[in-house]
Scaffold this active site. Structure first.
Site, PDB file in Angstrom:
ATOM      1  NE  ARG A   1      -9.022   2.348   3.040  1.00 32.30           N
ATOM      2  CZ  ARG A   1      -8.720   1.310   2.594  1.00 32.30           C
ATOM      3  NH1 ARG A   1      -8.638  -0.169   2.245  1.00 32.30           N
ATOM      4  NH2 ARG A   1      -9.330   0.504   3.806  1.00 32.30           N
TER       5      ARG A   1
ATOM      6  CG  HIS B   1     -12.078  -0.265  -0.906  1.00 31.95           C
ATOM      7  ND1 HIS B   1     -11.039   0.374  -2.088  1.00 31.95           N
ATOM      8  CD2 HIS B   1     -13.326  -0.456  -1.801  1.00 31.95           C
ATOM      9  CE1 HIS B   1     -11.817   0.295  -2.668  1.00 31.95           C
ATOM     10  NE2 HIS B   1     -13.000  -0.308  -3.093  1.00 31.95           N
TER      11      HIS B   1
ATOM     12  CE1 TYR C   1      -8.825  -2.947   5.061  1.00 30.30           C
ATOM     13  CE2 TYR C   1     -10.497  -4.320   4.919  1.00 30.30           C
ATOM     14  CZ  TYR C   1     -10.177  -3.570   4.603  1.00 30.30           C
ATOM     15  OH  TYR C   1     -10.311  -1.571   4.158  1.00 30.30           O
TER      16      TYR C   1
HETATM   17  C1  LIG Z   1     -10.226  -4.704 -13.303  1.00 30.64           C
HETATM   18  C2  LIG Z   1     -10.708  -4.371 -11.628  1.00 30.64           C
HETATM   19  N1  LIG Z   1     -10.675  -5.604 -11.047  1.00 30.64           N
HETATM   20  C3  LIG Z   1     -10.932  -5.201 -10.000  1.00 30.64           C
HETATM   21  C4  LIG Z   1     -11.675  -4.535  -9.451  1.00 30.64           C
HETATM   22  C5  LIG Z   1     -12.200  -4.630  -7.603  1.00 30.64           C
HETATM   23  N2  LIG Z   1     -11.446  -3.002  -7.106  1.00 30.64           N
HETATM   24  C6  LIG Z   1     -11.852  -2.140  -7.111  1.00 30.64           C
HETATM   25  S1  LIG Z   1     -10.941  -1.107  -6.214  1.00 30.64           S
HETATM   26  C7  LIG Z   1     -10.027  -2.774  -6.324  1.00 30.64           C
HETATM   27  C8  LIG Z   1      -9.020  -1.797  -5.243  1.00 30.64           C
HETATM   28  C9  LIG Z   1      -7.608  -1.426  -5.361  1.00 30.64           C
HETATM   29  O1  LIG Z   1      -6.758  -0.844  -5.327  1.00 30.64           O
HETATM   30  P1  LIG Z   1      -5.561   0.356  -5.366  1.00 30.64           P
HETATM   31  O2  LIG Z   1      -5.653   0.235  -6.602  1.00 30.64           O
HETATM   32  O3  LIG Z   1      -4.708   0.496  -4.456  1.00 30.64           O
HETATM   33  O4  LIG Z   1      -6.449   1.799  -4.871  1.00 30.64           O
HETATM   34  P2  LIG Z   1      -7.348   2.591  -3.720  1.00 30.64           P
HETATM   35  O5  LIG Z   1      -8.911   2.132  -3.643  1.00 30.64           O
HETATM   36  O6  LIG Z   1      -6.711   2.249  -2.396  1.00 30.64           O
HETATM   37  O7  LIG Z   1      -7.253   4.128  -4.244  1.00 30.64           O
HETATM   38  C10 LIG Z   1     -10.109  -3.847  -6.633  1.00 30.64           C
HETATM   39  C11 LIG Z   1      -9.652  -4.580  -6.360  1.00 30.64           C
HETATM   40  C12 LIG Z   1     -11.743  -3.282 -10.246  1.00 30.64           C
HETATM   41  N3  LIG Z   1     -12.871  -2.469 -10.239  1.00 30.64           N
HETATM   42  N4  LIG Z   1     -11.268  -3.716 -11.688  1.00 30.64           N
END
Ligand SMILES: Cc1ncc(C[n+]2csc(CCOP(=O)(O)OP(=O)(O)O)c2C)c(N)n1
Ligand SMILES: [Mg+2]
Length: 363
Positions: free
Chosen positions: A260, A264, A273
């Site tokens: 990425r 985020h 971080y």
């Molecule tokens: C069930 C749930 N828990 C927490 C969140 C908050 N949240 C949003 S994005 C994220 C991280 C996701 O990371 P990843 O699966 O690696 O996807 P990326 O954003 O890196 O594409 C979190 C914890 C959420 N949206 N849904």
């Protein structure tokens, strides 16, 4: 803060790669692909245009025109490669970052922007595009995809389902449950995990002690890791996994090893971080530059071609921006219109209450 060499410039040995970061074509015993110059140019065009749409969306958010945006910067090859592997009968289930896959499914980028601008509650018809709505609840779409795939199986349909999720999502219960169901029912589904090394501020080391693709073997189906910044390899492995799914051979887990490059979302500041050297190492593996280098070296494209694509990208960016700004704001009561397909007494009551509340304001 942790820095792991596997997230740096060194490619892990088990990586399926067909195009090196320097733009050299390499062979692979299991996954080869024959692309015409026209097809390579077309993939390059896709990559450049989706990056332009994404950069334009970040700018719109910075100018207060979108509430938030989740950038795909750096993940273009994973999304275009896998997206172009899909046929009309396949169904895709995205997260909130799959703008490149949406492009491959002919979803107008302005519809994506409408969601992030808060002027619609989804934005496109999933059936029209075979592209489900964006899913923010991490990992839940894996269950939807497996259920859909089991439906295809029972209906005797032709297609397969593909579901996108992240490295962070791999820790979710939903994702692991979906692996169990897909495995034991031999469902025609491809699990496409973009390991972009981060789940907001949590590094991949906090999700798994083993490479993510190896988790598949514990569930009883194949898994592989592909260079997620190599559009040829992503296309090749996804085509194969989809073909396997369609022909009754069950699920595959593809771990697209990528990065990425941006934050985020636009609400995040990754400098808090992660170290700058990590980003610098991954810049050398840019998914677009390697295709450009390949096209040049193979004399499949000249400067005129690249200039024309850049001009098209600028034009598209301007057009998407203009149409985004022109989208009308919805009426406050519209929110009740799409909760259920049929009229519903409780929704009618809530609509009436909210209407009365709104009438309390001066015009
Ligand atoms: C069930 C749930 N828990 C927490 C969140 C908050 N949240 C949003 S994005 C994220 C991280 C996701 O990371 P990843 O699966 O690696 O996807 P990326 O954003 O890196 O594409 C979190 C914890 C959420 N949206 N849904
Ligand atoms: Mg991630």
């Amino acid at each position: 803060m942790t820095v792991d060499a596997s997230r740096g410039a060194e490619a892990p040995p088990e990586l399926v790669q067909l195009l090196t970061p320097e733009g050299e074509r390499v062979e692979h015993p299991d996954y080869d692909i024959d692309l015409t110059p026209e097809e390579v140019r077309s993939l390059y065009r896709d990559l450049v245009l989706v990056r332009r749409i994404d950069l334009g969306a970040v700018a719109l958010q910075r100018q207060g025109e979108l509430g938030i945006w989740a950038s795909l910067l750096g993940q273009e090859a994973a999304q275009i490669g896998s997206g172009r592997a899909l046929t009309d009968s396949d169904m895709a289930f995205p997260t909130y970052r799959e703008h490149g896959v949406a492009w491959c499914r002919d979803v107008d980028p302005v519809k994506l922007l409408g969601l992030f601008r808060g002027v619609n509650h989804g934005g496109w018809d999933p059936v029209e595009h075979n592209f489900h709505l964006y899913t923010i609840v991490i990992g839940s779409q894996t269950l939807h995809a497996v259920g859909y795939a089991m439906g295809i199986q029972r209906d005797g349909g032709e297609g397969a389902a593909i579901v996108y999720f992240g490295d962070g999502a791999s820790s979710q219960g939903d994702v692991n449950e979906s692996f169990v169901w897909a495995s034991v029912f031999n469902a025609p589904v491809v699990f496409f995990c973009q390991n972009n090394q981060w789940a907001i501020s949590e590094p991949i080391e906090k999700q798994s002690r083993i490479p993510l693709y190896r988790r598949a073997s514990g569930f009883g189906f194949p898994g592989l890791r592909v260079d997620g910044n190599d559009v040829f390899a992503c296309l090749a492995v996804t085509r194969k996994a989809l073909a396997d799914a369609r022909s009754g051979q069950g699920p595959t887990l593809i771990e697209a090893f990528t990065y990425r490059m941006g934050a985020h979302t636009t609400t995040d500041d990754p400098t808090r971080y992660r170290v700058a050297s990590e980003l610098e190492a991954w810049k050398l593996k840019d998914p677009i530059e390697r295709v450009k280098a390949y096209l040049f070296k193979q004399e499949m494209a000249d400067q005129e071609f690249f200039d024309a694509i850049d001009a098209e990208a600028e034009q598209l960016g301007a057009d998407v921006r203009r149409r985004c700004l022109e989208m009308p704001d919805p009426q406050p009561l519209d929110i009740f219109d799409h909760v259920y397909r049929e009229p519903h007494a409780l929704i009618d009551e809530e609509r009436a209450q909210f209407a009365a509340y709104l009438e309390g304001f001066e015009a």
